[in-house]
Design a protein around this motif. Sequence first.
Motif, PDB file in Angstrom:
ATOM      1  N   SER A   1       0.843  -1.374  -0.015  1.00  0.00           N
ATOM      2  CA  SER A   1      -0.106   0.124  -0.008  1.00  0.00           C
ATOM      3  C   SER A   1       0.998   1.204   0.018  1.00  0.00           C
ATOM      4  O   SER A   1       0.646   2.042  -0.766  1.00  0.00           O
ATOM      5  CB  SER A   1      -0.927   0.175   1.315  1.00  0.00           C
ATOM      6  OG  SER A   1      -1.773   0.950   1.061  1.00  0.00           O
ATOM      7  N   ALA A   2       1.988   1.298   0.869  1.00  0.00           N
ATOM      8  CA  ALA A   2       2.855   2.357   0.966  1.00  0.00           C
ATOM      9  C   ALA A   2       3.619   2.637  -0.380  1.00  0.00           C
ATOM     10  O   ALA A   2       3.678   3.757  -0.918  1.00  0.00           O
ATOM     11  CB  ALA A   2       3.756   2.437   2.052  1.00  0.00           C
ATOM     12  N   LEU A   3       4.072   1.342  -1.001  1.00  0.00           N
ATOM     13  CA  LEU A   3       4.638   1.394  -2.257  1.00  0.00           C
ATOM     14  C   LEU A   3       3.927   2.165  -3.290  1.00  0.00           C
ATOM     15  O   LEU A   3       4.344   3.166  -4.034  1.00  0.00           O
ATOM     16  CB  LEU A   3       5.203  -0.014  -2.640  1.00  0.00           C
ATOM     17  CG  LEU A   3       5.597  -0.425  -4.116  1.00  0.00           C
ATOM     18  CD1 LEU A   3       6.987   0.379  -4.428  1.00  0.00           C
ATOM     19  CD2 LEU A   3       5.399  -1.752  -4.248  1.00  0.00           C
ATOM     20  N   VAL A   4       2.856   1.747  -3.358  1.00  0.00           N
ATOM     21  CA  VAL A   4       1.720   2.376  -4.622  1.00  0.00           C
ATOM     22  C   VAL A   4       1.512   3.709  -4.463  1.00  0.00           C
ATOM     23  O   VAL A   4       1.567   4.454  -5.291  1.00  0.00           O
ATOM     24  CB  VAL A   4       0.703   1.244  -4.782  1.00  0.00           C
ATOM     25  CG1 VAL A   4      -0.489   2.070  -5.564  1.00  0.00           C
ATOM     26  CG2 VAL A   4       0.848  -0.051  -5.212  1.00  0.00           C
ATOM     27  N   ALA A   5       1.282   4.106  -3.177  1.00  0.00           N
ATOM     28  CA  ALA A   5       1.285   5.439  -2.773  1.00  0.00           C
ATOM     29  C   ALA A   5       2.576   6.310  -3.094  1.00  0.00           C
ATOM     30  O   ALA A   5       2.192   7.378  -3.646  1.00  0.00           O
ATOM     31  CB  ALA A   5       0.569   5.658  -1.479  1.00  0.00           C
ATOM     32  N   SER A   6       3.538   5.861  -2.873  1.00  0.00           N
ATOM     33  CA  SER A   6       4.798   6.467  -2.921  1.00  0.00           C
ATOM     34  C   SER A   6       5.080   6.776  -4.389  1.00  0.00           C
ATOM     35  O   SER A   6       5.338   7.803  -4.921  1.00  0.00           O
ATOM     36  CB  SER A   6       5.927   5.874  -2.434  1.00  0.00           C
ATOM     37  OG  SER A   6       6.940   6.549  -2.541  1.00  0.00           O
ATOM     38  N   VAL A   7       4.861   5.702  -5.008  1.00  0.00           N
ATOM     39  CA  VAL A   7       5.046   5.734  -6.644  1.00  0.00           C
ATOM     40  C   VAL A   7       4.324   6.558  -7.383  1.00  0.00           C
ATOM     41  O   VAL A   7       4.290   7.363  -8.369  1.00  0.00           O
ATOM     42  CB  VAL A   7       5.175   4.290  -7.369  1.00  0.00           C
ATOM     43  CG1 VAL A   7       5.310   4.598  -9.003  1.00  0.00           C
ATOM     44  CG2 VAL A   7       6.223   3.524  -6.821  1.00  0.00           C
ATOM     45  N   SER A   8       2.890   6.536  -6.918  1.00  0.00           N
ATOM     46  CA  SER A   8       1.739   7.414  -7.453  1.00  0.00           C
ATOM     47  C   SER A   8       2.306   9.023  -7.057  1.00  0.00           C
ATOM     48  O   SER A   8       1.890   9.783  -8.027  1.00  0.00           O
ATOM     49  CB  SER A   8       0.564   6.844  -7.088  1.00  0.00           C
ATOM     50  OG  SER A   8       0.254   5.759  -7.384  1.00  0.00           O
ATOM     51  N   ALA A   9       2.602   9.222  -5.950  1.00  0.00           N
ATOM     52  CA  ALA A   9       2.735  10.507  -5.676  1.00  0.00           C
ATOM     53  C   ALA A   9       4.098  11.249  -6.277  1.00  0.00           C
ATOM     54  O   ALA A   9       3.998  12.216  -6.849  1.00  0.00           O
ATOM     55  CB  ALA A   9       3.162  10.517  -4.068  1.00  0.00           C
ATOM     56  N   ALA A  10       4.905  10.245  -6.622  1.00  0.00           N
ATOM     57  CA  ALA A  10       6.078  10.807  -7.392  1.00  0.00           C
ATOM     58  C   ALA A  10       5.908  10.892  -8.828  1.00  0.00           C
ATOM     59  O   ALA A  10       6.257  11.980  -9.585  1.00  0.00           O
ATOM     60  CB  ALA A  10       7.240   9.982  -7.176  1.00  0.00           C
ATOM     61  N   LEU A  11       4.988   9.823  -9.408  1.00  0.00           N
ATOM     62  CA  LEU A  11       4.950   9.874 -10.926  1.00  0.00           C
ATOM     63  C   LEU A  11       3.516  10.009 -11.378  1.00  0.00           C
ATOM     64  O   LEU A  11       3.425  10.401 -12.783  1.00  0.00           O
ATOM     65  CB  LEU A  11       5.590   8.358 -11.372  1.00  0.00           C
ATOM     66  CG  LEU A  11       7.131   8.144 -11.071  1.00  0.00           C
ATOM     67  CD1 LEU A  11       7.393   6.708 -11.405  1.00  0.00           C
ATOM     68  CD2 LEU A  11       8.022   8.920 -11.556  1.00  0.00           C
ATOM     69  N   GLY A  12       2.700   9.899 -10.660  1.00  0.00           N
ATOM     70  CA  GLY A  12       1.333   9.736 -11.195  1.00  0.00           C
ATOM     71  C   GLY A  12       0.552   8.307 -10.949  1.00  0.00           C
ATOM     72  O   GLY A  12       1.207   7.450 -10.582  1.00  0.00           O
ATOM     73  N   ASP A  13      -0.619   8.468 -11.380  1.00  0.00           N
ATOM     74  CA  ASP A  13      -1.554   7.173 -11.138  1.00  0.00           C
ATOM     75  C   ASP A  13      -0.858   6.050 -12.069  1.00  0.00           C
ATOM     76  O   ASP A  13      -0.515   6.309 -13.177  1.00  0.00           O
ATOM     77  CB  ASP A  13      -2.884   7.328 -11.632  1.00  0.00           C
ATOM     78  CG  ASP A  13      -3.607   7.831 -10.399  1.00  0.00           C
ATOM     79  OD1 ASP A  13      -3.536   7.856  -9.333  1.00  0.00           O
ATOM     80  OD2 ASP A  13      -4.713   8.404 -10.634  1.00  0.00           O
ATOM     81  N   ILE A  14      -0.742   4.840 -11.577  1.00  0.00           N
ATOM     82  CA  ILE A  14       0.005   3.794 -12.215  1.00  0.00           C
ATOM     83  C   ILE A  14      -1.057   3.172 -13.328  1.00  0.00           C
ATOM     84  O   ILE A  14      -2.201   2.792 -12.800  1.00  0.00           O
ATOM     85  CB  ILE A  14       0.526   2.610 -11.171  1.00  0.00           C
ATOM     86  CG1 ILE A  14       1.559   3.370 -10.179  1.00  0.00           C
ATOM     87  CG2 ILE A  14       0.882   1.357 -11.963  1.00  0.00           C
ATOM     88  CD1 ILE A  14       1.654   2.659  -8.950  1.00  0.00           C
ATOM     89  N   SER A  15      -0.719   3.286 -14.359  1.00  0.00           N
ATOM     90  CA  SER A  15      -1.337   2.553 -15.556  1.00  0.00           C
ATOM     91  C   SER A  15      -0.955   1.116 -16.092  1.00  0.00           C
ATOM     92  O   SER A  15      -1.646   0.457 -16.523  1.00  0.00           O
ATOM     93  CB  SER A  15      -1.230   3.645 -16.902  1.00  0.00           C
ATOM     94  OG  SER A  15      -0.271   4.074 -17.195  1.00  0.00           O
ATOM     95  N   VAL A  16       0.340   1.069 -15.566  1.00  0.00           N
ATOM     96  CA  VAL A  16       0.848  -0.306 -16.007  1.00  0.00           C
ATOM     97  C   VAL A  16       1.573  -1.066 -14.604  1.00  0.00           C
ATOM     98  O   VAL A  16       2.359  -0.486 -14.225  1.00  0.00           O
ATOM     99  CB  VAL A  16       2.074  -0.217 -17.101  1.00  0.00           C
ATOM    100  CG1 VAL A  16       2.600  -1.655 -17.522  1.00  0.00           C
ATOM    101  CG2 VAL A  16       1.494   0.426 -18.286  1.00  0.00           C
ATOM    102  N   LEU A  17       1.102  -2.177 -14.386  1.00  0.00           N
ATOM    103  CA  LEU A  17       1.735  -2.979 -13.231  1.00  0.00           C
ATOM    104  C   LEU A  17       2.438  -4.256 -13.739  1.00  0.00           C
ATOM    105  O   LEU A  17       1.837  -4.995 -14.523  1.00  0.00           O
ATOM    106  CB  LEU A  17       0.610  -3.204 -12.326  1.00  0.00           C
ATOM    107  CG  LEU A  17       1.081  -4.286 -11.217  1.00  0.00           C
ATOM    108  CD1 LEU A  17       1.896  -3.580 -10.313  1.00  0.00           C
ATOM    109  CD2 LEU A  17      -0.277  -4.773 -10.313  1.00  0.00           C
ATOM    110  N   VAL A  18       3.573  -4.524 -13.302  1.00  0.00           N
ATOM    111  CA  VAL A  18       4.286  -5.677 -13.686  1.00  0.00           C
ATOM    112  C   VAL A  18       4.547  -6.576 -12.459  1.00  0.00           C
ATOM    113  O   VAL A  18       5.204  -5.939 -11.740  1.00  0.00           O
ATOM    114  CB  VAL A  18       5.471  -5.487 -14.398  1.00  0.00           C
ATOM    115  CG1 VAL A  18       6.089  -6.940 -14.715  1.00  0.00           C
ATOM    116  CG2 VAL A  18       5.243  -4.821 -15.625  1.00  0.00           C
ATOM    117  N   CYS A  19       3.890  -7.820 -12.176  1.00  0.00           N
ATOM    118  CA  CYS A  19       4.365  -8.379 -11.284  1.00  0.00           C
ATOM    119  C   CYS A  19       5.362  -9.497 -11.444  1.00  0.00           C
ATOM    120  O   CYS A  19       4.796 -10.574 -12.070  1.00  0.00           O
ATOM    121  CB  CYS A  19       3.051  -9.171 -10.635  1.00  0.00           C
ATOM    122  SG  CYS A  19       1.853  -7.914  -9.798  1.00  0.00           S
ATOM    123  N   ASN A  20       6.617  -9.293 -10.865  1.00  0.00           N
ATOM    124  CA  ASN A  20       7.632 -10.192 -11.357  1.00  0.00           C
ATOM    125  C   ASN A  20       8.188 -10.930 -10.145  1.00  0.00           C
ATOM    126  O   ASN A  20       9.005 -11.600 -10.421  1.00  0.00           O
ATOM    127  CB  ASN A  20       8.835  -9.330 -11.991  1.00  0.00           C
ATOM    128  CG  ASN A  20       9.669 -10.069 -12.239  1.00  0.00           C
ATOM    129  OD1 ASN A  20       9.743 -11.033 -12.995  1.00  0.00           O
ATOM    130  ND2 ASN A  20      11.158  -9.694 -11.868  1.00  0.00           N
TER     131      ASN A  20
END
Length: 268
Positions: free
Chosen positions: A79-98
Amino acid sequence: MSQSHSRSTLLAGQVALVVGGSRGIGAATARALGAHGAAVGVNYHTSAEAASKLVAEIEAAGSRAVAERADATSAADVSALVASVSAALGDISVLVCNTVGFVEANPFDRIESGSTLAVDNADAIKDRAAIQLATTLYPIREVVPGMRRLGGGSVVLIGATASRGRPTRGIAEVSVAKAAQDAVARALANELGADGIRVNTVAPGMVPTDANAGARRDAVVTELGKATPLGRVAQVDDVAGVVVALASDLTRHLTGAYLGVDGGRSML
């Protein structure tokens, strides 16, 4: 060594998050997404230095990038990861689960010894499946609200051809875990299609990385290459290229797909 990617605008305006993105297939994928114009969030667990170097490469090539530590098995961390990336770069449109989870020893050593047969390792199989489901479902759950705001998105799961057909002796827990992930992909592709969110699986066969390096690996790579229609095993960039295609509008009407990236070996 990863091949260089020419700069393109195929994914311009996209924000991608690669969970498990600092090494191997994940790093190649993050690099390729950035080379095609996406801003990239690189998730790592322990490889901070590798993640930092990767971000510098992506930025030097002209895209924005950030590295964020998170344990993908932790709902709070994700949850914190997605919030941090979204705050820095914008809403995530591509997710890769590796993510695949921790492997105690080189898989080829384990295959050679026959020390991890399924009948003797119920707990290992159960635990690996639980890890795989957590590291798949938690990130998807967190990015879906943003993708809905955007009117759609692309989720790409890195699977394994071992989830179908005859699994390799000695690594049954990986086969079972990736088969569970395959089922999640089908369910979510069906449920999220109305939101414009596509869910697809890229399933590599044998891919040489630092995680499976060693003399035994090299011998296996040679033998598998001889038995592969395209004459060699897949490399990390082969997998990354398919992820880029699935992230783009070139595959805008493709969801619920399972794409084996193993040079045709899995069709035999």
